[in-house]
Design a protein around this motif. Structure first.
Motif, short mmCIF file in Angstrom:
data_model
loop_
_atom_site.label_atom_id
_atom_site.label_comp_id
_atom_site.label_asym_id
_atom_site.label_seq_id
_atom_site.Cartn_x
_atom_site.Cartn_y
_atom_site.Cartn_z
N ILE A 1 -8.76 58.46 15.40
CA ILE A 1 -9.64 59.47 16.00
C ILE A 1 -8.85 60.38 16.93
N VAL A 2 -8.08 59.78 17.82
CA VAL A 2 -7.30 60.55 18.79
C VAL A 2 -6.30 61.46 18.07
N LEU A 3 -5.62 60.92 17.07
CA LEU A 3 -4.61 61.69 16.36
C LEU A 3 -5.23 62.86 15.61
N ILE A 4 -6.32 62.62 14.89
CA ILE A 4 -6.95 63.68 14.09
C ILE A 4 -7.45 64.81 14.97
N PHE B 1 -20.71 59.60 17.80
CA PHE B 1 -20.80 59.80 16.36
C PHE B 1 -19.49 59.45 15.67
N PHE B 2 -18.39 60.01 16.16
CA PHE B 2 -17.12 59.81 15.47
C PHE B 2 -16.54 58.41 15.70
N MET B 3 -16.83 57.81 16.84
CA MET B 3 -16.41 56.42 17.05
C MET B 3 -17.09 55.50 16.05
N GLY C 1 -14.90 47.91 12.08
CA GLY C 1 -14.64 47.62 13.48
C GLY C 1 -15.92 47.45 14.29
N SER C 2 -17.03 47.92 13.73
CA SER C 2 -18.33 47.80 14.41
C SER C 2 -19.13 46.60 13.92
N SER C 3 -18.48 45.67 13.21
CA SER C 3 -19.19 44.53 12.65
C SER C 3 -19.22 43.32 13.57
N ILE C 4 -18.69 43.46 14.79
CA ILE C 4 -18.87 42.43 15.82
C ILE C 4 -19.74 43.02 16.91
N ALA D 1 -23.81 56.23 11.61
CA ALA D 1 -23.28 57.04 12.72
C ALA D 1 -24.27 58.13 13.09
N TYR D 2 -24.85 58.77 12.07
CA TYR D 2 -25.82 59.84 12.30
C TYR D 2 -27.08 59.30 12.95
N VAL D 3 -27.62 58.19 12.44
CA VAL D 3 -28.87 57.63 12.96
C VAL D 3 -28.70 57.20 14.41
#
Length: 262
Positions: free
Chosen positions: A47-50, A101-103, A120-123, A243-245
């Motif tokens: 995210i930071v790089l992009i 949103f982007f995270m 990464g959001s599965s915990i 992410a949108y919801v």
């Protein structure tokens, strides 16, 4: 991560919830780091790089990469922030909505990337943290807008006969201050867990039919592999949609908090 098949007897073992509790790889300042944490670090670095590369040398006539980054930022600004909150409040809360949103998007999408294969959001820590940020943000917005009346109007809505407040007020408290963060957390968490388990099930079944059993069972491997590919495409849609919801619900809660009756 592909579920293992037992070599003795060729027994099939499907995915397990234990995959979301991986072994500790090492510790940083006493804090244990697992495979999922490394995936989260990688997604954060991406995210930071992009966004650093996409916004570092912005030009009036943007190139393809800058255009792509601007399209993503404009999507959150126009379709979520300003559409629900208006220009003034939309600009105020745009940084937190964009980050959210982007995270979520980048953390979700790691679930279908080869060699990562888990979101990464599965915990629970990630969706819970984001839900708490959403919770604090809409309460802050409401108090900032109307310090004296926010909690009063939230718990004692106008137009309700006073004798009904004994029923309405506890329901409003539960729905506004308890159910919101809980549902935000569980919706994101459960979607990512189920998506991962389904993908592992399809692809581990493919490996089992093709490698362990072989022969005519390979026909079933082709079917399970096709389902796995189809579900991978579906998971991309789910990653974006969640992410949108999550972000738009946060914006809705903020909009309700800054409504005129508060």
């Amino acid at each position: 991560m592909i579920a293992k098949t037992a070599e003795d007897g060729g027994e099939f073992h499907g995915p397990s919830i234990s995959e979301f509790f991986p072994d500790v790889l090492f510790e940083i300042a006493g804090i244990p780091v697992t495979r999922i944490h490394l995936i989260q670090f990688l997604a954060t670095a991406a995210i930071v790089l992009i966004f650093t590369l996409g916004t570092r040398r912005m030009q009036i006539v943007p190139g393809r990469f800058q255009s792509l980054v601007e399209m993503g930022l404009d999507f959150v600004r126009v379709n979520i922030a300003e559409d629900l909150l208006g220009k003034k409040d939309g600009q105020r809360f745009l940084p937190i909505l964009t980050t959210m949103f982007f995270m979520i998007l980048f953390f979700n999408i790691t679930g279908i990337i080869p060699f990562l294969n888990i979101a990464g959001s599965s915990i629970v820590a990630v969706p819970l943290l984001l839900a708490l940020v959403s919770y604090v943000t809409f309460i802050y917005a409401g108090i900032k807008k109307s310090p004296k009346n926010f909690f009063k109007n939230s718990l004692f809505p106008s137009g309700v006969p006073p004798f009904l407040y004994i029923i309405v007020t506890p329901l409003e408290f539960i729905s506004t201050f308890i159910i919101r963060p809980v549902t935000l957390t569980l919706r994101l968490l459960m979607n990512m867990i189920v998506g991962h388990l389904m993908l592992v099930l399809f692809f581990s079944a493919t490996q089992f039919f093709l490698v362990t059993l072989g022969g005519w069972w390979s026909l079933l491997a082709a079917g399970s592999f096709a389902f796995g590919l189809a579900f991978t495409l579906f998971e991309i849609l789910v990653a974006v949609l969640q992410a949108y919801v999550f972000t738009i619900l946060t914006a809705v809660y903020i909009q309700l908090a800054v409504a005129e009756e508060h």
